[in-house]
Design an enzyme around this catalytic site. Structure first.
Site, PDB file in Angstrom:
ATOM      1  N   GLN A   1     -47.805   2.108  59.511  1.00 46.85           N
ATOM      2  CA  GLN A   1     -47.765   1.834  60.950  1.00 46.85           C
ATOM      3  C   GLN A   1     -46.545   2.529  61.571  1.00 46.85           C
ATOM      4  O   GLN A   1     -45.414   2.294  61.167  1.00 46.85           O
ATOM      5  CB  GLN A   1     -47.712   0.314  61.182  1.00 46.85           C
ATOM      6  CG  GLN A   1     -47.818  -0.098  62.629  1.00 46.85           C
ATOM      7  CD  GLN A   1     -49.190   0.199  63.229  1.00 46.85           C
ATOM      8  OE1 GLN A   1     -50.226  -0.035  62.622  1.00 46.85           O
ATOM      9  NE2 GLN A   1     -49.202   0.745  64.443  1.00 46.85           N
TER      10      GLN A   1
ATOM     11  N   ASP B   1     -55.714   7.521  58.224  1.00 46.72           N
ATOM     12  CA  ASP B   1     -55.303   7.739  59.619  1.00 46.72           C
ATOM     13  C   ASP B   1     -55.460   9.216  60.009  1.00 46.72           C
ATOM     14  O   ASP B   1     -55.362   9.558  61.182  1.00 46.72           O
ATOM     15  CB  ASP B   1     -53.818   7.355  59.755  1.00 46.72           C
ATOM     16  CG  ASP B   1     -53.615   6.232  60.749  1.00 46.72           C
ATOM     17  OD1 ASP B   1     -54.603   5.812  61.371  1.00 46.72           O
ATOM     18  OD2 ASP B   1     -52.460   5.789  60.899  1.00 46.72           O
TER      19      ASP B   1
ATOM     20  N   LYS C   1     -56.158  -4.880  62.426  1.00 47.16           N
ATOM     21  CA  LYS C   1     -56.785  -3.971  61.455  1.00 47.16           C
ATOM     22  C   LYS C   1     -57.225  -4.756  60.217  1.00 47.16           C
ATOM     23  O   LYS C   1     -58.315  -4.532  59.690  1.00 47.16           O
ATOM     24  CB  LYS C   1     -55.805  -2.850  61.075  1.00 47.16           C
ATOM     25  CG  LYS C   1     -55.655  -1.809  62.193  1.00 47.16           C
ATOM     26  CD  LYS C   1     -54.457  -0.895  62.025  1.00 47.16           C
ATOM     27  CE  LYS C   1     -54.277   0.002  63.241  1.00 47.16           C
ATOM     28  NZ  LYS C   1     -53.012   0.740  63.266  1.00 47.16           N
TER      29      LYS C   1
END
Ligand code: NAD
Length: 291
Positions: free
Chosen positions: A105, A128, A61
């Protein structure tokens, strides 16, 4: 799209190349950033513990963020961190005006509850699209971010000129990360698919899928979807990732389905890369919203 530059499978289906479309999208974001005068746009990643696959995801990422002209900041916390320490770290990013997008994460190590951590992230920084407020905004069609994997599938549909209006779509899997938001995005006004949500208790999945123009398989069950599920010419998206003795496989039996489908994503190289590209796009959009 120029259909002539599109690869096809041996069976003649359009190969929806997630790596290629990701690269196009990343270049496009970089151009948009440059056209805006190259403002500093920062994606912050938070990783708790030393889970190797999570480290790989976070690194890729960060790499893609750099290619898109975005900055990244990484907060690595010890696996033994307390709930309060994790929440304090996220709160700092929430309060920092130089941070535009925050990605925690998941999964967090055992013993840590992700919900209060995610709850701290305001919808605009929730790139997200994972929090309950983001889901609410998606349902209510308010500004915010949709989760990256279903958004990536919408981008592939656009890129490969696959008609959605009036089409019949089946989404397999009802998670808040993939299946549910996918249903909402496909059924939205302007996209206008008629969507069926299938799940582990669905009776006769073959019959449910066989009339579909679009199938999104997000069950995480290796090889769940075969040629018998697929109407000739349908577009098939493979989201599932299962680690087997033969390596990583998807929910779709690619070899047999590509002979029937009109378009299909490879696994790997389909929906996964698009997920990362859409994270970058959400971060860019977050900076625009916060400006
Ligand atoms: P999840 O476990 O939360 O949800 C799976 C869903 O599939 C459930 O709703 C369940 O009812 C349904 N399901 C399970 N077995 C089924 C069956 N045999 N028939 C019909 N439905 C069935 O998973 P998730 O977080 O939505 O992820 C799904 C899969 O997608 C996983 O393999 C995950 O690793 C993968 N994934 C891929 C990407 C990507 O970028 N490609 C991103 C996120 C998740």
């Amino acid at each position: 799209m120029n259909i002539n530059d599109t690869d096809r499978t041996p069976g003649g289906a359009i190969l929806m190349d997630g790596n290629k479309v990701r690269d196009e999208l990343i270049v496009d974001i970089a151009k948009r950033v440059a056209a805006d005068g190259s403002p500093k746009i920062c994606l912050a990643t938070v990783l708790v513990g030393d889970d190797k696959p999570s480290q790989v995801y976070v690194r890729s990422k960060q790499r893609k963020a750099a290619e898109a002209g975005l900055e990244s900041r990484h907060i690595g916390l010890d696996g033994a961190s307390s709930q309060t320490q994790v929440q304090d770290a996220v709160q700092e990013l929430v309060d920092d005006p130089a941070v535009h997008g925050i990605l925690v994460q998941l999964p967090l190590p055992d013993g840590l509850d992700p919900e209060p951590v995610l709850d701290l992230i305001p919808p605009i920084k929730d790139v997200d699209g994972l929090t309950e407020r983001s889901m609410g905004r998606l349902v209510r069609n308010k500004p915010g971010h949709a989760p990256c994997t279903p958004t990536g599938i919408m981008r592939l549909l656009e890129r490969y000129d696959i008609a959605t209006s009036g089409s019949r779509a089946v989404v397999i899997g009802r998670s808040t990360l993939v299946g549910l938001p996918q249903v909402l995005l496909l059924g939205r006004k302007g996209v206008d698919a008629t969507v069926t949500l299938a799940h582990s208790r669905t009776a006769d999945l073959v019959e449910v899928c066989a009339g579909a123009d679009i199938i999104v398989a997000a069950a995480g069950t290796a090889g769940l979807i075969g040629a018998e599920h697929v109407k000739p010419g349908a577009a098939v998206f493979d989201v599932g990732i299962s680690r087997t003795e033969d390596g990583i496989v998807g929910d779709v039996r690619f070899d047999e389905v590509q002979a029937v489908a009109g378009a299909i994503t490879p696994m790997p190289g389909g929906t996964g890369p698009m997920t990362i590209a859409c994270l970058m796009e959400n971060t860019y959009n977050a900076a625009r919203m916060l400006a």
